[in-house]
Design a protein around this motif. Sequence first.
Motif, PDB file in Angstrom:
ATOM      1  N   PRO A   1     -54.795 -11.190  25.792  1.00 33.55           N
ATOM      2  CA  PRO A   1     -53.721 -10.502  25.058  1.00 33.55           C
ATOM      3  C   PRO A   1     -53.025  -9.421  25.886  1.00 33.55           C
ATOM      4  O   PRO A   1     -53.670  -8.695  26.638  1.00 33.55           O
ATOM      5  CB  PRO A   1     -54.467  -9.883  23.877  1.00 33.55           C
ATOM      6  CG  PRO A   1     -55.863  -9.675  24.375  1.00 33.55           C
ATOM      7  CD  PRO A   1     -56.139 -10.769  25.348  1.00 33.55           C
ATOM      8  N   LEU A   2     -51.708  -9.326  25.740  1.00 31.22           N
ATOM      9  CA  LEU A   2     -50.920  -8.278  26.387  1.00 31.22           C
ATOM     10  C   LEU A   2     -50.406  -7.294  25.347  1.00 31.22           C
ATOM     11  O   LEU A   2     -50.338  -7.597  24.152  1.00 31.22           O
ATOM     12  CB  LEU A   2     -49.748  -8.884  27.152  1.00 31.22           C
ATOM     13  CG  LEU A   2     -50.103  -9.883  28.257  1.00 31.22           C
ATOM     14  CD1 LEU A   2     -48.845 -10.409  28.926  1.00 31.22           C
ATOM     15  CD2 LEU A   2     -51.025  -9.262  29.301  1.00 31.22           C
ATOM     16  N   ALA A   3     -50.017  -6.097  25.816  1.00 32.44           N
ATOM     17  CA  ALA A   3     -49.617  -5.016  24.903  1.00 32.44           C
ATOM     18  C   ALA A   3     -48.365  -5.362  24.099  1.00 32.44           C
ATOM     19  O   ALA A   3     -48.185  -4.858  22.982  1.00 32.44           O
ATOM     20  CB  ALA A   3     -49.395  -3.729  25.703  1.00 32.44           C
ATOM     21  N   ASP A   4     -47.473  -6.201  24.650  1.00 31.32           N
ATOM     22  CA  ASP A   4     -46.235  -6.538  23.935  1.00 31.32           C
ATOM     23  C   ASP A   4     -46.426  -7.640  22.890  1.00 31.32           C
ATOM     24  O   ASP A   4     -45.459  -8.126  22.297  1.00 31.32           O
ATOM     25  CB  ASP A   4     -45.140  -6.938  24.927  1.00 31.32           C
ATOM     26  CG  ASP A   4     -45.511  -8.192  25.732  1.00 31.32           C
ATOM     27  OD1 ASP A   4     -46.585  -8.783  25.469  1.00 31.32           O
ATOM     28  OD2 ASP A   4     -44.728  -8.578  26.619  1.00 31.32           O
ATOM     29  N   GLY A   5     -47.678  -8.048  22.673  1.00 31.32           N
ATOM     30  CA  GLY A   5     -47.964  -9.076  21.674  1.00 31.32           C
ATOM     31  C   GLY A   5     -48.034 -10.482  22.237  1.00 31.32           C
ATOM     32  O   GLY A   5     -48.521 -11.400  21.575  1.00 31.32           O
ATOM     33  N   SER A   6     -47.572 -10.671  23.468  1.00 29.15           N
ATOM     34  CA  SER A   6     -47.648 -11.999  24.082  1.00 29.15           C
ATOM     35  C   SER A   6     -49.049 -12.221  24.660  1.00 29.15           C
ATOM     36  O   SER A   6     -49.886 -11.317  24.658  1.00 29.15           O
ATOM     37  CB  SER A   6     -46.593 -12.139  25.176  1.00 29.15           C
ATOM     38  OG  SER A   6     -46.823 -11.187  26.200  1.00 29.15           O
ATOM     39  N   LYS A   7     -49.274 -13.414  25.172  1.00 31.10           N
ATOM     40  CA  LYS A   7     -50.588 -13.764  25.703  1.00 31.10           C
ATOM     41  C   LYS A   7     -50.435 -14.498  27.028  1.00 31.10           C
ATOM     42  O   LYS A   7     -49.439 -15.147  27.289  1.00 31.10           O
ATOM     43  CB  LYS A   7     -51.352 -14.653  24.710  1.00 31.10           C
ATOM     44  CG  LYS A   7     -51.715 -13.947  23.412  1.00 31.10           C
ATOM     45  CD  LYS A   7     -52.432 -14.900  22.459  1.00 31.10           C
ATOM     46  CE  LYS A   7     -52.800 -14.185  21.155  1.00 31.10           C
ATOM     47  NZ  LYS A   7     -53.474 -15.093  20.207  1.00 31.10           N
ATOM     48  N   VAL A   8     -51.468 -14.362  27.853  1.00 32.25           N
ATOM     49  CA  VAL A   8     -51.565 -15.119  29.105  1.00 32.25           C
ATOM     50  C   VAL A   8     -52.690 -16.123  28.919  1.00 32.25           C
ATOM     51  O   VAL A   8     -53.803 -15.753  28.528  1.00 32.25           O
ATOM     52  CB  VAL A   8     -51.872 -14.181  30.294  1.00 32.25           C
ATOM     53  CG1 VAL A   8     -52.142 -14.995  31.550  1.00 32.25           C
ATOM     54  CG2 VAL A   8     -50.730 -13.225  30.534  1.00 32.25           C
ATOM     55  N   SER A   9     -52.426 -17.394  29.180  1.00 33.87           N
ATOM     56  CA  SER A   9     -53.448 -18.427  29.002  1.00 33.87           C
ATOM     57  C   SER A   9     -54.524 -18.307  30.072  1.00 33.87           C
ATOM     58  O   SER A   9     -54.325 -17.654  31.109  1.00 33.87           O
ATOM     59  CB  SER A   9     -52.817 -19.818  29.069  1.00 33.87           C
ATOM     60  OG  SER A   9     -52.387 -20.088  30.393  1.00 33.87           O
ATOM     61  N   ALA A  10     -55.656 -18.942  29.821  1.00 32.69           N
ATOM     62  CA  ALA A  10     -56.745 -18.942  30.804  1.00 32.69           C
ATOM     63  C   ALA A  10     -56.262 -19.488  32.144  1.00 32.69           C
ATOM     64  O   ALA A  10     -56.584 -18.944  33.210  1.00 32.69           O
ATOM     65  CB  ALA A  10     -57.915 -19.773  30.284  1.00 32.69           C
ATOM     66  N   ALA A  11     -55.460 -20.556  32.091  1.00 36.24           N
ATOM     67  CA  ALA A  11     -54.944 -21.164  33.326  1.00 36.24           C
ATOM     68  C   ALA A  11     -54.025 -20.204  34.074  1.00 36.24           C
ATOM     69  O   ALA A  11     -54.090 -20.080  35.308  1.00 36.24           O
ATOM     70  CB  ALA A  11     -54.208 -22.460  33.004  1.00 36.24           C
TER      71      ALA A  11
END
Length: 633
Positions: A412-422
């Motif tokens: 999870p990122l602070a702006d509500g978006s996400k970074v996938s495991a890949a």
Amino acid sequence: MHYVTVEGLTKSYGVKPLFKNISFHIEEGDKIALVALNGTGKSTLLKIVLGKEMPDDGKVWIHKDVTVVMLEQQSDFDLSKSVIENIFNHDHPVLNAIKEYELLTEEGHEPDPLKLADAFARMDELNAWHFDSKVKQILGKLNIHNLEQPVGSLSGGQQKRVALAKVLIDIGFEHKHVLLIMDEPTNHLDVSMIEWLENYLDQERVTLLLVTHDRYFLDSVCNEIMELDQEQLFIYKGDYENYLEKKAAREEMDKSSVEKARNTYRKELEWMRKQPKARTTKSKSRQDAFYEVKEKAATRIADQQLELNVKMTRLGGKILELKKVYKAFGDHVILKGFDYTFKKGERVGIVGKNGVGKSTFLNMLLGTEQPDSGKINVGETIVFGNYSQSGLVVKEDMRVIEFVKNIAENFPLADGSKVSAAQFLELFLFPAEKQYTYISKLSGGEKRRLHLLSILFRNPNFLVLDEPTNDLDLPTLSILESFLQEYQGCVIIVSHDRYFMDKLVEHLFVFEGDGQIRDYPGNYTQYREWQKEEDKKKTAEKKEIKPEPVAATTPAATSTARKMSFKEKRELELLEKEIENLETEKKTIEAKLASGELPYEEMEPLTHRIGEVMQLLDDKGMRWLELSELSGS
């Protein structure tokens, strides 16, 4: 003198090339650092130069008068034999004489007078005293004292120091022309040992090829950097700063070159799709050029800067508090009434010699080790991320991507978006094709990188990093530093990597021994500068203090004073002779240099030698003073 020529070297494992058609030369006196991402062939290249592996193509030529000596990551010791038997494993008269003398005069022994006399005579006969003095310095600085202890009973770090001592003794004993190859020599050394090794390698006229992640060590010792990158070898003359500047310029050129290739590729792709029927010589050459451009256009320029605005677990008002904490193991005191309250976003470095209790302190913070008395209160919102020296633990072999996804699918990122495991794996230099590799197939450094990544992917708000830089490559260290500089949580770092510490910590807990911990407000380099100034002040104060009249000693007082050992008496006698010889040599060299008649090729080695002589006079003079005080006690 020309030592090594490497021409057109190529090596692959399976379908993946490590490097293609690389060439370089090593001249006498070169001190070269080899840097690259873990898993891209550094250790393989060293083994090919050493003759332990064969290349797929190309050749390695080593001058017939050059001896190649290597310090490897894993030492090939006979674990049942003692430290001294493993160090002095050459059957040579000088080494045998030193080995016999060292065993006879080891601390705590009362030597047989006849055997000791024979050992003295043998050392005199072979003129082995100068080399024995160098052996003593190496063993002492690396904290190797119990020479009869079996190597199998030593810890991994102690074995690494014994291996380093053996290599340094070997190069001092070997023929004049030695190429020393070292793979991560600073792992398991404390900072004072690393600083000594820097000075030792700088003073010794040794030709060196090394792999290291320690950037201060690299900068101090090396005068050339070779980088393996995308199967090619790039050579940079100069120090680490020059390497960074030239590498940045090269990457800028690569980016513009790749962009140009992509534009060309788009145009050429349109032409190829027309499928011209007449295959003329001209069109055939254009097709060949197309495939070259396609390969260049497909080049992925890895951006090694990690910019993640992390959505961290919220830190509450209470973080971590230690109240009157005591801890000891028998007579070995770790903490003595330690008090401290951690604040939000604090970055603390922990330094001290090996064995003073740094890892025990971390274990107490994490709750895996209990204090003898006192309280350690951990806030309810604290989520620890513990990067320990034990390394990656995997119950069963699995692919890299599966291992990370078992922790979480997204970061999870602070702006509500996400970074996938890949995507997270990509940021930590695991490209898509590497993510489907089984963990068992990764190199040691890649496993360390995956372990680190798995700790950070759990999104802790209090990081405890115990020697995080060991076995990590420089690109990964750059990424970790970028991540930690943006990190909003608390960080505690135990590390012998001074560059890493300087870049990240705000203050230090200095473990001084006997339970004493100094809270120093600054980074490691600032602390060392302060420490040197303090040492100067103490030395000046000692010089100013006039000796008191010596009172008559009572029999009781005489009995408690430590007597000089046989070894120390002999060392004092020899030091007087050595100092006298060095003074004579110094005067001779000074006279030659002052004559103004020396050709340049003779002047250079003499200038280097007079520096060595002056350093030796300082060292031996200090040791003579220590022993003289003992002889008078």
